[in-house]
Design a protein around this motif. Structure first.
Motif, mmCIF file in Angstrom:
data_model
loop_
_atom_site.group_PDB
_atom_site.id
_atom_site.type_symbol
_atom_site.label_atom_id
_atom_site.label_comp_id
_atom_site.label_asym_id
_atom_site.label_seq_id
_atom_site.Cartn_x
_atom_site.Cartn_y
_atom_site.Cartn_z
ATOM 1 N N ALA A 164 0.843 -1.204 0.000
ATOM 2 C CA ALA A 164 0.000 0.000 0.000
ATOM 3 C C ALA A 164 0.874 1.248 0.000
ATOM 4 N N PRO A 165 0.508 2.247 -0.761
ATOM 5 C CA PRO A 165 1.343 3.450 -0.845
ATOM 6 C C PRO A 165 1.304 4.271 0.440
ATOM 7 N N ALA A 166 2.420 4.897 0.764
ATOM 8 C CA ALA A 166 2.439 5.833 1.890
ATOM 9 C C ALA A 166 1.636 7.075 1.548
ATOM 10 N N SER A 167 1.614 7.414 0.271
ATOM 11 C CA SER A 167 0.868 8.576 -0.204
ATOM 12 C C SER A 167 -0.634 8.332 -0.113
ATOM 13 N N GLU A 168 -1.384 9.382 0.227
ATOM 14 C CA GLU A 168 -2.846 9.308 0.205
ATOM 15 C C GLU A 168 -3.415 10.064 -0.986
ATOM 16 N N ASP A 169 -2.554 10.353 -1.953
ATOM 17 C CA ASP A 169 -3.003 10.990 -3.186
ATOM 18 C C ASP A 169 -3.979 10.058 -3.903
ATOM 19 N N LEU A 170 -5.077 10.625 -4.409
ATOM 20 C CA LEU A 170 -6.131 9.824 -5.022
ATOM 21 C C LEU A 170 -5.596 8.911 -6.110
ATOM 22 N N SER A 171 -4.751 9.433 -7.000
ATOM 23 C CA SER A 171 -4.249 8.626 -8.113
ATOM 24 C C SER A 171 -3.395 7.467 -7.623
ATOM 25 N N ASP A 172 -2.633 7.675 -6.549
ATOM 26 C CA ASP A 172 -1.783 6.605 -6.017
ATOM 27 C C ASP A 172 -2.624 5.500 -5.387
ATOM 28 N N VAL A 173 -3.662 5.884 -4.654
ATOM 29 C CA VAL A 173 -4.505 4.887 -3.995
ATOM 30 C C VAL A 173 -5.321 4.111 -5.024
ATOM 31 N N VAL A 174 -5.799 4.793 -6.047
ATOM 32 C CA VAL A 174 -6.547 4.105 -7.113
ATOM 33 C C VAL A 174 -5.634 3.125 -7.845
ATOM 34 N N TYR A 208 -11.388 7.254 2.883
ATOM 35 C CA TYR A 208 -10.124 6.526 2.875
ATOM 36 C C TYR A 208 -9.547 6.645 4.271
ATOM 37 N N TYR A 209 -9.516 5.518 5.003
ATOM 38 C CA TYR A 209 -9.150 5.538 6.412
ATOM 39 C C TYR A 209 -8.265 4.332 6.735
ATOM 40 N N PRO A 210 -6.975 4.408 6.425
ATOM 41 C CA PRO A 210 -6.062 3.269 6.631
ATOM 42 C C PRO A 210 -6.013 2.766 8.065
ATOM 43 N N ALA A 211 -6.153 3.646 9.053
ATOM 44 C CA ALA A 211 -6.085 3.210 10.453
ATOM 45 C C ALA A 211 -7.180 2.197 10.766
ATOM 46 N N GLY A 212 -8.380 2.427 10.229
ATOM 47 C CA GLY A 212 -9.470 1.491 10.444
ATOM 48 C C GLY A 212 -9.194 0.146 9.805
ATOM 49 N N TYR A 213 -8.580 0.180 8.610
ATOM 50 C CA TYR A 213 -8.212 -1.070 7.933
ATOM 51 C C TYR A 213 -7.264 -1.884 8.805
ATOM 52 N N VAL A 214 -6.272 -1.221 9.396
ATOM 53 C CA VAL A 214 -5.285 -1.932 10.215
ATOM 54 C C VAL A 214 -5.950 -2.524 11.453
ATOM 55 N N ARG A 215 -6.857 -1.777 12.086
ATOM 56 C CA ARG A 215 -7.545 -2.310 13.268
ATOM 57 C C ARG A 215 -8.431 -3.502 12.891
ATOM 58 N N GLN A 216 -9.101 -3.425 11.727
ATOM 59 C CA GLN A 216 -9.887 -4.574 11.273
ATOM 60 C C GLN A 216 -8.981 -5.771 10.974
ATOM 61 N N TYR A 217 -7.853 -5.517 10.338
ATOM 62 C CA TYR A 217 -6.888 -6.579 10.030
ATOM 63 C C TYR A 217 -6.461 -7.278 11.319
ATOM 64 N N ALA A 218 -6.153 -6.487 12.344
ATOM 65 C CA ALA A 218 -5.749 -7.057 13.627
ATOM 66 C C ALA A 218 -6.882 -7.876 14.244
ATOM 67 N N ALA A 219 -8.132 -7.428 14.066
ATOM 68 C CA ALA A 219 -9.272 -8.174 14.594
ATOM 69 C C ALA A 219 -9.390 -9.540 13.940
ATOM 70 N N VAL A 220 -9.148 -9.596 12.627
ATOM 71 C CA VAL A 220 -9.225 -10.872 11.902
ATOM 72 C C VAL A 220 -8.160 -11.833 12.396
ATOM 73 N N PHE A 221 -6.917 -11.365 12.406
ATOM 74 C CA PHE A 221 -5.811 -12.272 12.694
ATOM 75 C C PHE A 221 -5.567 -12.455 14.188
ATOM 76 N N GLY A 222 -6.149 -11.600 15.012
ATOM 77 C CA GLY A 222 -6.007 -11.761 16.452
ATOM 78 C C GLY A 222 -7.165 -12.493 17.100
ATOM 79 N N SER A 223 -8.205 -12.814 16.322
ATOM 80 C CA SER A 223 -9.355 -13.539 16.870
ATOM 81 C C SER A 223 -9.070 -15.041 16.870
#
Length: 294
Positions: A164-174, A208-223
């Motif tokens: 995933a890109p460090a940039s939050e520029d629309l074109s980079d995320v797309v 676009y909220y990467p922090a939420g993605y990471v918390r969800q990821y942790a919920a999946v793999f930590g359950s």
């Protein structure tokens, strides 16, 4: 679209069809927003006599963000899981299960047909395990029991998701989203490239909220694994999995269907790990007979 208070959180949702019809709730996967369930799929279900609800999970889309909670270190999480040490996570999948049940309570829906994809399938499995009286049917799509004995994702799938890109520029995320779909999407049910680009752009512009993605990821793999609990499910269950899924391999779907008593398994040739409109048309053809018979 509307908002509902569920399990102490404010969640965004949208409905299709007539409220007096039997209800279907669609539970999205990791990082997916409610608009990732194609409109044509939702309308097709509604046109067949169902009241369809799609929603943004906690920490994603237009639902409440858990900004006061820390963003887990995924490398440390992986090490803790490997070593079997205690995990301190913002939330786990059983918390997200309570979000779904909270929606039912808030909207006075007694029972529901629950359809979940990927992480959403895991959440739906937990509802079937802990709240069987609330379900008319369960459909688990491209999901897993969470067993550590299952084969891991392909190297290509792991690599692309970690790029995933460090940039939050629309074109980079797309561009990142397009690359992900190239690797894990369904080779037999490909998106039209222009439509996919527009869809990814719409998702990013909506939220676009990467922090939420990471918390969800942790919920999946930590359950904890659900493998020992799946045999307790009494809800009529359909398990759908793609033969070309490089992220959650088809062995996961086969195991899920084997563990849930009398579950029906549908292996879809050419299906990967996405929800392209063409694939969802095929999924509707598989799901409608199941829920109508339940």
């Amino acid at each position: 679209m509307s908002k509902v208070k569920s399990n102490g959180l404010v969640l965004e949702y949208e409905t299709f069809g007539t409220p007096s019809d039997p209800a279907i709730i669609l539970v999205a996967g990791l990082g997916f927003q409610l608009i990732d369930w194609p409109l044509t799929f939702c309308k097709r279900l509604a046109e067949n006599g169902f009241f369809v609800l799609r929603f943004d999970n906690r920490d994603i889309g237009l639902s409440q963000k858990l900004e006061e909670m820390p963003v887990p270190d995924l490398v440390a999480l992986g090490e803790n899981i490997k070593e079997g040490t205690a995990l301190d996570l913002p939330y786990i999948l059983t918390d997200m299960m309570e979000d779904v049940v909270g929606i039912l309570d808030a909207l006075s829906i007694d029972t529901v047909h629950l359809i979940g994809m990927s992480m959403g399938g895991m959440i739906a499995q937990l509802v079937a395990i802990h709240y069987p009286e609330r379900l008319n049917s369960l459909t688990s799509i491209m999901s897993s029991s969470g067993s550590s004995a299952l084969p891991p994702p392909s190297a290509a799938a792991t690599t692309v998701l970690m790029s995933a890109p460090a940039s939050e520029d629309l074109s980079d995320v797309v561009a990142f989203g397009l690359n992900v779909n190239d690797v894990i999407g369904s080779p037999g049910y490909r998106w039209n490239r222009e439509e996919l680009t527009d869809h990814i752009r719409a998702c990013v512009e909506r939220c676009y909220y990467p922090a939420g993605y990471v918390r969800q990821y942790a919920a999946v793999f930590g359950s904890p694994s659900r493998a020992s609990l799946l045999p307790s499910i009494t809800t009529p269950t359909l398990v759908i999995h793609g033969t070309e899924d490089p992220l959650v391999l088809s062995e996961a779907g086969k195991e899920t269907a084997r563990l849930i008593p009398d579950a029906q398994l549908e292996l879809v040739e050419g299906m990967g790990h996405d929800l392209s409109p063409a694939l969802c048309e095929h999924l509707a053809d598989l799901i409608l007979p199941h829920i109508k018979a339940s």
